[in-house]
Design an enzyme around this catalytic site. Structure first.
Site, PDB file in Angstrom:
ATOM      1  N   ASP A  86       0.832  -1.226   0.000  1.00  0.00           N
ATOM      2  CA  ASP A  86       0.000   0.000   0.000  1.00  0.00           C
ATOM      3  C   ASP A  86       0.862   1.269   0.000  1.00  0.00           C
ATOM      4  O   ASP A  86       0.614   2.191  -0.766  1.00  0.00           O
ATOM      5  CB  ASP A  86      -1.056   0.004   1.129  1.00  0.00           C
ATOM      6  CG  ASP A  86      -0.534  -0.125   2.542  1.00  0.00           C
ATOM      7  OD1 ASP A  86       0.679  -0.417   2.725  1.00  0.00           O
ATOM      8  OD2 ASP A  86      -1.335   0.063   3.482  1.00  0.00           O
ATOM      9  N   ASP A 125      -5.655  -0.522   5.788  1.00  0.00           N
ATOM     10  CA  ASP A 125      -6.491  -1.005   6.889  1.00  0.00           C
ATOM     11  C   ASP A 125      -7.762  -0.167   7.045  1.00  0.00           C
ATOM     12  O   ASP A 125      -8.876  -0.681   7.112  1.00  0.00           O
ATOM     13  CB  ASP A 125      -5.697  -1.004   8.200  1.00  0.00           C
ATOM     14  CG  ASP A 125      -4.441  -1.849   8.108  1.00  0.00           C
ATOM     15  OD1 ASP A 125      -4.329  -2.631   7.144  1.00  0.00           O
ATOM     16  OD2 ASP A 125      -3.577  -1.714   8.980  1.00  0.00           O
TER      17      ASP A 125
HETATM   18  C1  GLA Z   1      -0.035  -2.757   8.385  1.00  0.00           C
HETATM   19  C2  GLA Z   1      -0.283  -1.351   7.888  1.00  0.00           C
HETATM   20  C3  GLA Z   1      -0.847  -1.359   6.466  1.00  0.00           C
HETATM   21  C4  GLA Z   1       0.006  -2.227   5.530  1.00  0.00           C
HETATM   22  C5  GLA Z   1       0.289  -3.584   6.165  1.00  0.00           C
HETATM   23  C6  GLA Z   1       1.283  -4.405   5.356  1.00  0.00           C
HETATM   24  O1  GLA Z   1      -1.249  -3.445   8.532  1.00  0.00           O
HETATM   25  O2  GLA Z   1      -1.170  -0.670   8.738  1.00  0.00           O
HETATM   26  O3  GLA Z   1      -0.949  -0.036   5.991  1.00  0.00           O
HETATM   27  O4  GLA Z   1       1.194  -1.568   5.171  1.00  0.00           O
HETATM   28  O5  GLA Z   1       0.810  -3.452   7.480  1.00  0.00           O
HETATM   29  O6  GLA Z   1       0.725  -4.763   4.139  1.00  0.00           O
END
Ligand code: GLA
Length: 369
Positions: A21, A157
């Protein structure tokens, strides 16, 4: 007696597309049916109270107060961060009691922090009659996480918690923040969430280091080819141009993982469980060897699942360094797999894993009683 209003925000798993992301890539998460429920009860004074069924900590503030992140607080920092940013953005904050209950494990990589941020913002905006766009809501809560809580996470997320859809994976293009829904009916298979129950102590520091390493890789490649705007634009042919071996492996994970996401979307569309499972296994290997965010507990849990009868594939999900993994498991094999994997994991790590046979659910919503 004041009428109460109820809201729900889910946790999330990422099916595939890890650590993409913040590299401008396409990710493929899904919202869970596990989540956080918030009851908002209006008050007649100027007070906001925060209470939770699973914590003893409670906080009371006056709507006119100013506050900032406080290390003396635990979970309350999340709703307080939302309230602070809402005030800063000029929204009216209603006096109310906010009471949280949850069946989502905390700090386990299933986005409990995004869920509490999103359910709080959604509830307050909904109750005060504000109209808002859900992508805006995801960005707003990501800003709380980045600037108030101080975690430099990407958008995945909060986006998933805000926009998830029952029985669908969410294909998010993190470069332009557009999304599409991919039906995720899996015939005889289901997603099994497996919690290592290993505290994720390294996640904050190592997460930020990975981000910096990716930025360095991108800068080096842009120096050679100025048309590349994100690391996900690069191709594996460019990797030998990166002088540093560690940076090269980080970039290789990102580039290969992006290709796997596209293949996984195709597999889901064709209902090709075997190829989807293979992609999950490859993703885990890449996160273990090239990105180095798995660790003994996640590797042990994932290996045990991968070698069990009825498992099409398994991988860690979320940031890594402990937390949860997911497995794509035949429904008839699930009970036996949980027993076998649980025993093997306990024997090898001394820890007890927790398993959740949760479904893919909707994003944040009001619950009408
Ligand atoms: C965490 C972060 C997300 C993403 C994931 C890895 O969950 O909050 O933004 O980077 O790690 O994919």
């Amino acid at each position: 007696m004041m009428r109460s209003y109820q809201y729900f925000a889910p946790g999330r798993i990422n099916l595939i597309g890890e650590h993409l992301d913040y590299n401008g890539g396409i990710v493929l998460p899904a919202a869970l049916t596990l989540g956080i429920r918030l009851t908002l009860t209006p008050r007649n004074d100027n007070t906001i109270t925060l209470r939770s069924a699973s914590h003893t900590e409670t906080v009371q503030v006056n709507v006119a107060d100013e506050w900032s992140y406080d290390t003396a607080y635990q979970w309350c920092n999340y709703p307080l961060g939302v309230l602070a940013l809402m005030k800063q953005e000029g929204f009216d904050i209603p006096a109310c009691d906010l009471y949280y209950t949850s069946d989502l494990p905390e700090g386990a990589g299933l986005s409990s922090s995004a869920a509490i941020e999103v359910v709080t913002a959604f509830a307050l905006l909904h109750y005060t009659g504000n109209h808002f766009d859900r992508v805006w809501l995801a960005n707003f809560c990501c800003e709380v996480e980045n600037n108030y809580i101080g975690v430099q996470c990407g958008i995945m997320d909060q986006y998933t918690v805000a926009l998830g859809k029952k029985d669908h994976a969410l294909q998010i293009d993190c470069r332009n923040l557009k999304h599409a829904y991919v039906p995720a009916g899996l015939q005889d298979y289901q997603w099994l969430v497996m919690n290592t129950n290993k505290p994720r102590s390294l996640v904050r520091s190592e997460y930020n280091i990975r981000r910096q390493e990716c930025e360095r890789a991108l800068k080096a490649l842009q120096y050679i080819n100025s048309s590349i705007s994100t690391l996900c634009d690069a191709s594996v042919h460019m990797l030998p141009l990166l002088p540093d071996e560690v940076i090269r492996r980080r970039a290789r994970h990102v580039i290969n993982e992006q290709k796997r996401v596209k293949d996984a979307i195709e597999s889901l569309q064709k209902n090709d469980i075997n190829s989807l499972g293979r992609l999950l296994n490859e993703s885990h290997a890449s996160l273990r060897d090239d990105y180095e965010v798995t660790g003994f507990e996640l590797d042990t849990l994932v290996n045990a699942a991968q070698s069990s009868e009825g498992c099409a594939g398994a991988r860690m999900t979320g940031a890594g360094f402990g937390g949860c993994a997911i497995a794509l498991v035949h429904r008839d094999a699930c009970t036996e797999l949980i027993k076998r994997v649980g025993e093997e994991y306990k024997r090898k790590t001394g820890l007890t894993a927790t398993f959740y046979q949760t479904g893919i659910g909707d994003g944040v919503h009001a619950i009408f009683a």
